[in-house]
Enzyme design. Sequence first.
Site, mmCIF file in Angstrom:
data_model
loop_
_atom_site.group_PDB
_atom_site.id
_atom_site.type_symbol
_atom_site.label_atom_id
_atom_site.label_comp_id
_atom_site.label_asym_id
_atom_site.label_seq_id
_atom_site.Cartn_x
_atom_site.Cartn_y
_atom_site.Cartn_z
ATOM 1 C CG HIS A 118 -6.848 -20.037 26.633
ATOM 2 N ND1 HIS A 118 -5.966 -21.074 26.899
ATOM 3 C CD2 HIS A 118 -8.092 -20.608 26.631
ATOM 4 C CE1 HIS A 118 -6.644 -22.211 27.016
ATOM 5 N NE2 HIS A 118 -7.929 -21.956 26.876
ATOM 6 C CG HIS A 194 -8.354 -24.493 23.049
ATOM 7 N ND1 HIS A 194 -9.669 -24.731 22.753
ATOM 8 C CD2 HIS A 194 -8.269 -24.557 24.386
ATOM 9 C CE1 HIS A 194 -10.353 -24.900 23.880
ATOM 10 N NE2 HIS A 194 -9.518 -24.802 24.891
ATOM 11 C CD GLU A 329 -6.685 -27.311 25.966
ATOM 12 O OE1 GLU A 329 -6.120 -26.504 26.735
ATOM 13 O OE2 GLU A 329 -7.899 -27.550 26.024
#
Length: 363
Positions: A118, A194, A329
Amino acid sequence: MARSQLLLALLCLAASLGAQAAGSGGRKMVGVYELRMGDFSVKVTNWGARLMSLVLPDSKGNLADVVLGKDTIAEYVNDTSYFGPITGRVGQRISRGRFVLDGKVYHLERNDGRNTLHGGGRGFHKVIWTVEEYMPDGDSPYITFYYRSFDGEQGFPGNLDVYVTYRLSAPYTLGVHMNATALDRATPVNLLLHTYWNLGGHGSGDVLGHTLGLFASRYTVLDVDLLPSSGRVAPVAGTPFDFRAPTAIGSRIRQVTGGKVVGYDANYVIDGEQERMRPVAQVQDGASGRAVELWANQATVQLYTGNWLNNTKGKDGKVYNQYAGFTLETMGYVDAVNHPEFPSQTLLAGQEYKHDMVLKFSF
Ligand SMILES: *[C@@H]1O[C@H](CO)[C@@H](O)[C@H](O)[C@H]1NC(C)=O
Ligand SMILES: *[C@@H]1O[C@H](CO)[C@@H](O)[C@H](O)[C@H]1NC(C)=O
Ligand SMILES: *[C@@H]1O[C@H](CO)[C@@H](O)[C@H](O)[C@H]1NC(C)=O
């Protein structure tokens, strides 16, 4: 250390002044912003361009917040579950935190064992975005966040302008629109939202009884580190990953043992043309009658079932345990920058990235 303490102090101050931050468009201050259309409302914050809550009725008219999260901005600072943010510059994992672009090797911050997750430890989920525009109510309430990611941030090349808009485009419909422009150098970009959802209401138990349908007949095979190291895309037919016919999330979850913990953390290739807006998923909770349909213009979708939630402190005194929520996602291919066989997620200087999601709720 000094920097993170200063940041935390700033956040605590900002959180305590949250009410005053509303409406201060353009200022770099952390606040909570609400968008409302009748009994449908969402709350977002510019700390990580994050969705904090989404409230809607069930079939009996009872309102519930279907988003997992924290009560205060300060509590998101130490959050390790990624509750609700936009992650980037590249969401999901980059193998060994490295890639080669134009003959140059780039090294990223590694925050997931030897890999980058991420966007690095201080990715887009842990920065303060600017509130560019804010319209709390009316026919089409929306808020736009802006972030200028600098050259070298977490190791990524070039300056990048990023915008995220959350919009209530119709009753019970949330649009999430992201775009980015590489200002001066080529760079990978792969943003994702997310948010953990539980259509029965956050903290109401697990989502194993939710029915999930996915418009995906293939998935990218992930290894034990959740990387597509083989580059293989396989049919879902005959596997526990097959959700082409709507099926309870929990019905085969015990068979999904490829990662370090049991549960889905799987990446699907969405059927149809990659850049077209098309249906991705439909999820229904029989108990509350709530359902959501997700549309997007992305190549893949990561399904995660909150496998690592474990006595995790949430909002309103609730505690989230394993499978307390699911994420969907939408994104480009995972680790595309290290896989020439996947469609590219690299922007050349001056190029633009666009990612649209629409979530249509019903009850
Ligand atoms: C976050 O973690 C730091 C360091 O462990 C700690 O000092 C601080 O109190 C934590 N903040 C919150 C809001 O829990
Ligand atoms: C990105 O979104 C912002 C906010 O909606 C908009 O002003 C801008 O024109 C968009 N940029 C591109 C390149 O589409
Ligand atoms: C949850 O955390 C407890 C300790 O707080 C630990 O004993 C247990 O093994 C954990 N469960 C899972 C599924 O990780």
